[in-house]
Design an enzyme around this catalytic site. Structure first.
Site, PDB file in Angstrom:
ATOM      1  CB  ALA A   1      -0.936  -0.009   1.209  1.00 50.62           C
ATOM      2  CE1 TYR A   2       5.855   5.323   2.645  1.00 52.11           C
ATOM      3  CE2 TYR A   2       7.285   3.720   1.566  1.00 52.11           C
ATOM      4  CZ  TYR A   2       7.090   4.962   2.121  1.00 52.11           C
ATOM      5  OH  TYR A   2       8.135   5.860   2.150  1.00 52.11           O
ATOM      6  CB  ALA A   3       5.434   0.479  -2.663  1.00 53.66           C
TER       7      ALA A   3
END
Length: 254
Positions: A158-160
């Site tokens: 999700a972060y990436a």
């Protein structure tokens, strides 16, 4: 009399890469406005460090994921620029504010996803939008991404993905702001030993050893490896670099 010094705005400038970027910009003779979310004391210490070296700096509170607060923040920026620099614009924007989340896709919930999106993508989009009128012609924007958009490590999906969106946005910003001579680039750090994400890498020697084994230069990154790159992208010497993703990872997973 209007100052001739350049001014940079660094979001999330109280700690980690933002702090290092603010100090590196100051070392290159650029004054700094930095933002903090909750760590006012740390932000004030950055201001004092810059002022002790002859620069001018100011810290403002900002929740980089709360779009509804951006109009008031822009008004604060305008006031600070006039009071401290006798200017109505600034030269460089560093979109650095953020936080880490390590969670597999299967267990990432909607609240975590939305928090990441609000700070890392939506916030970058709309804060930059609001600040475009205050950004001087011939200036520059540096968006901070991550090496995780090129290589994948389980738990950062999700972060990436949010950072991947910012990398695409960078190209469109460069395209649309180019007529004003404003350059826009992305810096994508590899694993850096900071307090980011709870300081897992900074305080875990086993994780440091693992990252070192994946990195051509044989160690995990440090904040000093990144701040100078961010600052350099604001200088005229880098004036022909535009719309690019520059990875600063020491050669992770080549």
């Amino acid at each position: 009399m209007q100052t001739t010094k350049k001014i940079a705005l660094v979001t999330g400038g109280s700690r980690g890469l933002g702090r290092n970027s603010a100090l590196a910009l100051s070392e290159k003779g650029i004054d700094v406005i930095l933002t903090y979310h909750t760590q006012k004391d740390e932000a004030d210490s950055v201001v004092k460090a810059i002022e002790s070296n002859g620069g001018i700096a100011h810290a403002l509170q900002l929740d980089a994921g709360l779009v509804s607060s951006f109009d008031a923040f822009v008004s604060q920026i305008s006031e600070v620029l006039m009071v401290k620099w006798d200017r109505n614009d600034f030269d460089f924007l560093v979109n650095n504010a953020g936080f880490g989340l390590h969670a597999p896709i299967a267990s990432t919930n909607e609240e975590q996803f939305d928090s990441l999106m609000n700070v890392h993508f939506k916030g970058v989009f709309f804060l930059t939008q609001k600040l475009i009128p205050l950004l001087a012609d011939g200036g520059a924007i540096v968006n901070v991404s991550t090496g995780l958009t090129r290589f994948s490590i389980e738990g950062f999906g999700a972060y990436a993905a949010m950072k991947g969106a910012v990398e695409i946005l960078t190209k469109y910003m460069a395209k649309e702001l180019g007529p004003r001579g404003i350059r826009v680039n992305t810096v994508a750090p590899g694993a850096i030993a900071t307090d980011f994400g709870g300081g897992a890498l900074k305080h875990n020697q086993g994780m440091k050893d693992y990252i070192s084994s994946l990195t051509v230069l044989g160690r995990a990154g440090e904040p000093d490896d990144i701040g100078g790159i961010v600052a350099s992208l604001c200088l005229s010497e880098m004036g022909w670099i535009n719309g690019q993703r520059i990875e600063a990872s020491g050669g992770m997973l080549l």
